[in-house]
Motif scaffolding. Sequence first.
Motif, PDB file in Angstrom:
ATOM      1  N   MET A   1       8.551 -17.966  -4.874  1.00 45.85           N
ATOM      2  CA  MET A   1       8.273 -17.473  -3.525  1.00 45.85           C
ATOM      3  C   MET A   1       6.908 -16.795  -3.540  1.00 45.85           C
ATOM      4  O   MET A   1       6.598 -16.053  -4.460  1.00 45.85           O
ATOM      5  CB  MET A   1       9.364 -16.459  -3.163  1.00 45.85           C
ATOM      6  N   SER A   2       6.096 -17.099  -2.530  1.00 46.37           N
ATOM      7  CA  SER A   2       4.713 -16.620  -2.599  1.00 46.37           C
ATOM      8  C   SER A   2       4.629 -15.098  -2.529  1.00 46.37           C
ATOM      9  O   SER A   2       3.990 -14.468  -3.360  1.00 46.37           O
ATOM     10  CB  SER A   2       3.869 -17.277  -1.516  1.00 46.37           C
ATOM     11  N   ASN A   3       5.283 -14.478  -1.553  1.00 46.11           N
ATOM     12  CA  ASN A   3       5.312 -13.019  -1.472  1.00 46.11           C
ATOM     13  C   ASN A   3       6.710 -12.625  -1.081  1.00 46.11           C
ATOM     14  O   ASN A   3       7.292 -13.242  -0.199  1.00 46.11           O
ATOM     15  CB  ASN A   3       4.401 -12.497  -0.349  1.00 46.11           C
ATOM     16  N   ILE A   4       7.218 -11.551  -1.668  1.00 51.11           N
ATOM     17  CA  ILE A   4       8.546 -11.088  -1.282  1.00 51.11           C
ATOM     18  C   ILE A   4       8.447 -10.294   0.016  1.00 51.11           C
ATOM     19  O   ILE A   4       9.273 -10.408   0.903  1.00 51.11           O
ATOM     20  CB  ILE A   4       9.155 -10.254  -2.430  1.00 51.11           C
ATOM     21  N   ILE A   5       7.389  -9.490   0.101  1.00 45.80           N
ATOM     22  CA  ILE A   5       7.145  -8.717   1.316  1.00 45.80           C
ATOM     23  C   ILE A   5       5.789  -9.120   1.873  1.00 45.80           C
ATOM     24  O   ILE A   5       4.815  -9.216   1.135  1.00 45.80           O
ATOM     25  CB  ILE A   5       7.152  -7.204   1.026  1.00 45.80           C
ATOM     26  N   GLU A   6       5.738  -9.372   3.158  1.00 41.32           N
ATOM     27  CA  GLU A   6       4.472  -9.622   3.835  1.00 41.32           C
ATOM     28  C   GLU A   6       4.067  -8.305   4.477  1.00 41.32           C
ATOM     29  O   GLU A   6       4.759  -7.811   5.372  1.00 41.32           O
ATOM     30  CB  GLU A   6       4.664 -10.670   4.930  1.00 41.32           C
ATOM     31  N   LYS A   7       2.961  -7.763   4.052  1.00 42.76           N
ATOM     32  CA  LYS A   7       2.534  -6.458   4.556  1.00 42.76           C
ATOM     33  C   LYS A   7       1.627  -6.610   5.770  1.00 42.76           C
ATOM     34  O   LYS A   7       0.911  -7.594   5.902  1.00 42.76           O
ATOM     35  CB  LYS A   7       1.814  -5.680   3.441  1.00 42.76           C
ATOM     36  N   ASN A   8       1.682  -5.578   6.635  1.00 42.96           N
ATOM     37  CA  ASN A   8       0.768  -5.525   7.794  1.00 42.96           C
ATOM     38  C   ASN A   8       0.833  -6.740   8.686  1.00 42.96           C
ATOM     39  O   ASN A   8      -0.192  -7.339   9.002  1.00 42.96           O
ATOM     40  CB  ASN A   8      -0.682  -5.368   7.312  1.00 42.96           C
ATOM     41  N   VAL A   9       2.034  -7.097   9.091  1.00 44.00           N
ATOM     42  CA  VAL A   9       2.153  -8.229   9.995  1.00 44.00           C
ATOM     43  C   VAL A   9       2.503  -7.744  11.398  1.00 44.00           C
ATOM     44  O   VAL A   9       2.994  -6.626  11.580  1.00 44.00           O
ATOM     45  CB  VAL A   9       3.211  -9.256   9.508  1.00 44.00           C
TER      46      VAL A   9
ATOM     47  N   TYR B   1       5.650 -14.448  13.401  1.00 42.41           N
ATOM     48  CA  TYR B   1       4.800 -13.295  13.118  1.00 42.41           C
ATOM     49  C   TYR B   1       3.398 -13.786  12.795  1.00 42.41           C
ATOM     50  O   TYR B   1       3.180 -14.978  12.529  1.00 42.41           O
ATOM     51  CB  TYR B   1       5.372 -12.431  11.991  1.00 42.41           C
TER      52      TYR B   1
ATOM     53  N   LEU C   1       9.666 -17.075  10.157  1.00 35.89           N
ATOM     54  CA  LEU C   1      10.731 -16.969   9.161  1.00 35.89           C
ATOM     55  C   LEU C   1      12.010 -17.398   9.847  1.00 35.89           C
ATOM     56  O   LEU C   1      12.322 -16.916  10.937  1.00 35.89           O
ATOM     57  CB  LEU C   1      10.871 -15.514   8.684  1.00 35.89           C
TER      58      LEU C   1
ATOM     59  N   LEU D   1      12.862 -20.736   0.984  1.00 34.27           N
ATOM     60  CA  LEU D   1      13.098 -19.462   0.271  1.00 34.27           C
ATOM     61  C   LEU D   1      14.463 -19.466  -0.408  1.00 34.27           C
ATOM     62  O   LEU D   1      14.683 -18.752  -1.391  1.00 34.27           O
ATOM     63  CB  LEU D   1      13.015 -18.287   1.249  1.00 34.27           C
TER      64      LEU D   1
ATOM     65  N   CYS E   1      10.175 -20.137   5.318  1.00 36.63           N
ATOM     66  CA  CYS E   1       8.976 -19.577   5.933  1.00 36.63           C
ATOM     67  C   CYS E   1       8.064 -20.743   6.301  1.00 36.63           C
ATOM     68  O   CYS E   1       7.684 -21.527   5.432  1.00 36.63           O
ATOM     69  CB  CYS E   1       8.269 -18.643   4.953  1.00 36.63           C
TER      70      CYS E   1
ATOM     71  N   ASN F   1       1.875  -4.076  12.743  1.00 37.57           N
ATOM     72  CA  ASN F   1       1.700  -3.410  11.442  1.00 37.57           C
ATOM     73  C   ASN F   1       2.994  -3.122  10.716  1.00 37.57           C
ATOM     74  O   ASN F   1       3.228  -2.002  10.273  1.00 37.57           O
ATOM     75  CB  ASN F   1       0.953  -2.082  11.621  1.00 37.57           C
ATOM     76  N   VAL F   2       3.842  -4.121  10.601  1.00 36.77           N
ATOM     77  CA  VAL F   2       5.091  -3.918   9.874  1.00 36.77           C
ATOM     78  C   VAL F   2       5.024  -4.604   8.511  1.00 36.77           C
ATOM     79  O   VAL F   2       4.204  -5.502   8.290  1.00 36.77           O
ATOM     80  CB  VAL F   2       6.311  -4.440  10.672  1.00 36.77           C
ATOM     81  N   ASP F   3       5.887  -4.133   7.611  1.00 35.56           N
ATOM     82  CA  ASP F   3       6.064  -4.797   6.319  1.00 35.56           C
ATOM     83  C   ASP F   3       7.381  -5.563   6.405  1.00 35.56           C
ATOM     84  O   ASP F   3       8.437  -4.967   6.625  1.00 35.56           O
ATOM     85  CB  ASP F   3       6.095  -3.772   5.178  1.00 35.56           C
ATOM     86  N   LEU F   4       7.288  -6.866   6.240  1.00 41.37           N
ATOM     87  CA  LEU F   4       8.406  -7.764   6.528  1.00 41.37           C
ATOM     88  C   LEU F   4       8.918  -8.387   5.236  1.00 41.37           C
ATOM     89  O   LEU F   4       8.158  -8.973   4.469  1.00 41.37           O
ATOM     90  CB  LEU F   4       7.878  -8.844   7.485  1.00 41.37           C
TER      91      LEU F   4
ATOM     92  N   ARG G   1      16.667 -10.234   9.091  1.00 41.94           N
ATOM     93  CA  ARG G   1      15.588  -9.942   8.150  1.00 41.94           C
ATOM     94  C   ARG G   1      15.142  -8.508   8.338  1.00 41.94           C
ATOM     95  O   ARG G   1      14.993  -8.033   9.463  1.00 41.94           O
ATOM     96  CB  ARG G   1      14.413 -10.890   8.352  1.00 41.94           C
TER      97      ARG G   1
END
Lengths: 108, 108
Positions: free
Chosen positions: A1-9, A28, A38, A59, A103, B8-11, B26
């Motif tokens: 999985m590329s990122n577990i958490i996507e920050k600042n979306v 998003y 997602l 995922l 995703c 600006n959320v962490d997803l 999610r």
Amino acid sequence: MSNIIEKNVDLLKKANVYFDGRVTSRNYTDKDGVVKSLGVMLPGEYTFNTKAPESMEILGGKVEVLILSGLDNNWETYGAGETFEVPGNSSFEIKVLELADYCCTYLS
Amino acid sequence: MSNIIEKNVDLLKKANVYFDGRVTSRNYTDKDGVVKSLGVMLPGEYTFNTKAPESMEILGGKVEVLILSGLDNNWETYGAGETFEVPGNSSFEIKVLELADYCCTYLS
């Protein structure tokens, strides 16, 4: 999985609902301005049309995919951590064998 | 609906899956550090247990809810734009009459 958490979306709260809710997703925009969604697909068989080209990262779960473009069309199997790409203005058929968590990135 | 887009959320990319996928969600952390989840419930009847108190905002659909705490328990109906709160360390029963799209905020 590329990122577990996507920050600042920036996350759209309302869900997209397809096939009576057997496929749902939320859109998003990631920190670089890329539009993604997602989603979850319950077991079943579905056809989707694309506008933009899409990159689909699985995922979790297991799917078989047939991309309906070009001459050499074959069903391919994808599982957790695997990705397939779909051309723009085309369509694909997907058989969800086990509940799939995905995703989707809209490529431009 | 309180906000159409949460900025600006962490997803967290991975989905939470309950009841064979008839309820999925999610998790994300909003810009103020509050933990929330966005989910979809397909029609059906479900029981959920809470740890933290929860605020459930119905974004779409129609549900009936029975909160199992206190003496005065009654089924209440909620639709789009309505919110109900559930105490911590308790549980609630929910009848999803029409596919429900929701945002759950974990209160501390």
